[in-house]
Design an enzyme around this catalytic site. Structure first.
Site, PDB file in Angstrom:
ATOM      1  N   GLY A 169      42.175 -45.372 -16.915  1.00 30.48           N
ATOM      2  CA  GLY A 169      41.322 -44.305 -17.439  1.00 30.48           C
ATOM      3  C   GLY A 169      41.062 -43.242 -16.388  1.00 30.48           C
ATOM      4  O   GLY A 169      41.812 -43.098 -15.428  1.00 30.48           O
TER       5      GLY A 169
ATOM      6  N   LEU B 118      41.444 -40.103 -16.845  1.00 29.48           N
ATOM      7  CA  LEU B 118      42.771 -39.493 -16.950  1.00 29.48           C
ATOM      8  C   LEU B 118      42.790 -38.064 -16.419  1.00 29.48           C
ATOM      9  O   LEU B 118      41.851 -37.290 -16.617  1.00 29.48           O
ATOM     10  CB  LEU B 118      43.227 -39.511 -18.416  1.00 29.48           C
ATOM     11  CG  LEU B 118      43.270 -40.894 -19.071  1.00 29.48           C
ATOM     12  CD1 LEU B 118      43.766 -40.784 -20.516  1.00 29.48           C
ATOM     13  CD2 LEU B 118      44.132 -41.870 -18.281  1.00 29.48           C
ATOM     14  N   HIS B 119      43.884 -37.732 -15.743  1.00 30.99           N
ATOM     15  CA  HIS B 119      44.103 -36.378 -15.233  1.00 30.99           C
ATOM     16  C   HIS B 119      45.530 -35.957 -15.597  1.00 30.99           C
ATOM     17  O   HIS B 119      46.242 -36.717 -16.296  1.00 30.99           O
ATOM     18  CB  HIS B 119      43.854 -36.326 -13.716  1.00 30.99           C
ATOM     19  CG  HIS B 119      44.566 -37.411 -12.959  1.00 30.99           C
ATOM     20  ND1 HIS B 119      45.935 -37.485 -12.861  1.00 30.99           N
ATOM     21  CD2 HIS B 119      44.101 -38.493 -12.293  1.00 30.99           C
ATOM     22  CE1 HIS B 119      46.282 -38.537 -12.143  1.00 30.99           C
ATOM     23  NE2 HIS B 119      45.173 -39.178 -11.799  1.00 30.99           N
TER      24      HIS B 119
ATOM     25  N   HIS C 180      48.382 -38.449 -15.302  1.00 29.92           N
ATOM     26  CA  HIS C 180      48.550 -39.383 -16.421  1.00 29.92           C
ATOM     27  C   HIS C 180      49.217 -38.684 -17.611  1.00 29.92           C
ATOM     28  O   HIS C 180      50.037 -39.277 -18.318  1.00 29.92           O
ATOM     29  CB  HIS C 180      47.194 -39.925 -16.876  1.00 29.92           C
ATOM     30  CG  HIS C 180      46.474 -40.750 -15.845  1.00 29.92           C
ATOM     31  ND1 HIS C 180      45.323 -40.324 -15.233  1.00 29.92           N
ATOM     32  CD2 HIS C 180      46.748 -41.967 -15.332  1.00 29.92           C
ATOM     33  CE1 HIS C 180      44.916 -41.261 -14.393  1.00 29.92           C
ATOM     34  NE2 HIS C 180      45.755 -42.253 -14.422  1.00 29.92           N
TER      35      HIS C 180
ATOM     36  N   GLN D 294      42.259 -56.267  -9.267  1.00 29.62           N
ATOM     37  CA  GLN D 294      42.945 -55.544  -8.196  1.00 29.62           C
ATOM     38  C   GLN D 294      41.978 -54.879  -7.218  1.00 29.62           C
ATOM     39  O   GLN D 294      42.402 -54.117  -6.351  1.00 29.62           O
ATOM     40  CB  GLN D 294      43.951 -54.544  -8.771  1.00 29.62           C
ATOM     41  CG  GLN D 294      43.348 -53.390  -9.542  1.00 29.62           C
ATOM     42  CD  GLN D 294      44.416 -52.612 -10.321  1.00 29.62           C
ATOM     43  OE1 GLN D 294      44.943 -53.072 -11.328  1.00 29.62           O
ATOM     44  NE2 GLN D 294      44.761 -51.418  -9.838  1.00 29.62           N
TER      45      GLN D 294
ATOM     46  N   GLY E 219      53.435 -43.853 -12.242  1.00 34.30           N
ATOM     47  CA  GLY E 219      53.569 -42.678 -11.380  1.00 34.30           C
ATOM     48  C   GLY E 219      54.181 -43.043 -10.026  1.00 34.30           C
ATOM     49  O   GLY E 219      53.884 -44.085  -9.454  1.00 34.30           O
ATOM     50  N   GLU E 220      55.005 -42.122  -9.518  1.00 34.78           N
ATOM     51  CA  GLU E 220      55.567 -42.315  -8.170  1.00 34.78           C
ATOM     52  C   GLU E 220      54.497 -42.172  -7.096  1.00 34.78           C
ATOM     53  O   GLU E 220      54.724 -42.529  -5.953  1.00 34.78           O
ATOM     54  CB  GLU E 220      56.678 -41.291  -7.920  1.00 34.78           C
ATOM     55  CG  GLU E 220      57.951 -41.613  -8.648  1.00 34.78           C
ATOM     56  CD  GLU E 220      59.086 -40.675  -8.281  1.00 34.78           C
ATOM     57  OE1 GLU E 220      58.850 -39.685  -7.542  1.00 34.78           O
ATOM     58  OE2 GLU E 220      60.214 -40.923  -8.759  1.00 34.78           O
TER      59      GLU E 220
ATOM     60  N   ASP F   8      51.941 -43.892  -6.714  1.00 33.43           N
ATOM     61  CA  ASP F   8      51.756 -45.272  -6.238  1.00 33.43           C
ATOM     62  C   ASP F   8      53.140 -45.880  -6.088  1.00 33.43           C
ATOM     63  O   ASP F   8      53.562 -46.733  -6.883  1.00 33.43           O
ATOM     64  CB  ASP F   8      50.893 -46.052  -7.236  1.00 33.43           C
ATOM     65  CG  ASP F   8      49.488 -45.471  -7.322  1.00 33.43           C
ATOM     66  OD1 ASP F   8      48.708 -45.697  -6.411  1.00 33.43           O
ATOM     67  OD2 ASP F   8      49.200 -44.756  -8.306  1.00 33.43           O
TER      68      ASP F   8
ATOM     69  N   SER G   2      44.671 -37.720  -8.438  1.00 27.41           N
ATOM     70  CA  SER G   2      44.216 -39.112  -8.418  1.00 27.41           C
ATOM     71  C   SER G   2      42.826 -39.167  -9.023  1.00 27.41           C
ATOM     72  O   SER G   2      42.020 -38.242  -8.824  1.00 27.41           O
ATOM     73  CB  SER G   2      44.163 -39.612  -6.971  1.00 27.41           C
ATOM     74  OG  SER G   2      43.333 -40.766  -6.878  1.00 27.41           O
TER      75      SER G   2
END
Ligand code: PAF
Length: 283
Positions: free
Chosen positions: A35, A37-38, A41, A65, A152-153, A155, A190
């Protein structure tokens, strides 16, 4: 008019929806998120829509995590805004289980990823992290049974860990990596950027500029170790507390000492105040 995506909160409800999509012969894509979200995402969702007729976005802030010292309780939760964004992109369903639906009483299994999860980098600083990610992502993949799942790259190590895990566990899904989306000044998008105080926000783009500068010097033939050490010093001088700035083999994430061991990926993690930022680029 765009339809508000269906919010599904139970595994039984999810199975029913997925069954219906499958009966209609549709390919299914999953975009796993926590969530807040930006636009990063949104680019995952757009990539998903190009591959599959049905797109499910999961929104679950995964306690497994986060270390006890980390920001699980304060992690931004913006469900109404998230749904409004997903409505604009005509997402089919949002899988939003609560903690007990995902981890019911007695839940006792944890996936222990290897390979890229033990490359150093993130796992050296967040040893609990990839086990938690692998556990929830394997559950999400089994729950939604998608043809494709998008990560996403930004991460980058997570993308490698999830790709390895899905292959090792024979989960029939194609993991797709999507390039990082950046603010105009280069800061990687992020959900945690909202933590940055105004002064820190002004400093933060230096992370990306330093990566670009290092990549440029490496391409011009300057010695790798020197380039990376200078980059680290530049970040420290600007006020970052550096966890790592490293050149790695882009495929294996093995450390490299000269560019011939490439393709190279430069990866960085550093803190500004209490906010930890990560970024990476290809050379
Ligand atoms: O990248 C994230 O947002 C999370 O680590 C993920 C993949 C959704 C698992 O909780």
């Amino acid at each position: 008019m765009a339809r508000t995506p269906r919010v599904i909160e139970t595994i039984a409800g999810l199975r029913k929806a997925v069954g219906t999509y499958r009966k209609g012969g549709a390919k299914i894509a999953l975009v796993p998120t926590m969530g807040a979200l930006h636009d990063g995402h949104m680019s995952l969702v757009e990539a998903a829509k190009k591959k599959a007729a049905r797109v499910i976005v999961s929104i679950f802030v995964n306690p497994q995590q986060f270390a006890p010292t980390e920001d699980f309780s304060t992690y931004p939760r913006t469900m109404d805004d998230d749904l409004a964004r997903l409505k604009r992109l005509e997402v089919d369903a949002v899988w939003a289980p609560d903690k007990t639906e995902m981890y019911p009483d007695g839940f006792s299994t944890r996936i222990a990823p290897g390979g890229p999860a033990y490359a150093g980098l993130e796992d050296a600083f967040r040893p609990h992290f990839f086990g938690g990610v692998a556990t929830v992502v394997s559950k999400l993949l089994l729950q939604t049974a998608p043809d494709f799942a998008f990560f996403g790259e930004k991460d980058y190590q997570q993308l490698k860990v999830v790709t390895r895990m899905a292959a090792d566990l024979d989960i029939p899904v194609q993991i797709v990596g999507v390039p990082t989306v950046r603010e105009e000044d280069g800061l990687a998008m992020s959900s945690r950027n909202v933590y940055l105080a105004p002064g820190e926000r002004r400093t933060a783009p230096l992370l990306h500029r330093t990566l670009l500068d290092c990549a440029d010097k490496i391409k011009k033939g300057q010695p790798l170790n020197r380039v990376m050490a200078d980059g680290g010093q530049a970040l420290t001088a600007a006020g970052f507390v550096l966890d790592y700035l490293e050149a790695r083999n882009a495929d294996s994430l093995e450390p490299v000492t000269n560019p011939g061991q490439g393709p190279l990926r430069l990866l960085v993690a550093a803190r500004l105040g209490t906010t930890r930022l990560i970024d990476n680029i290809a050379v």
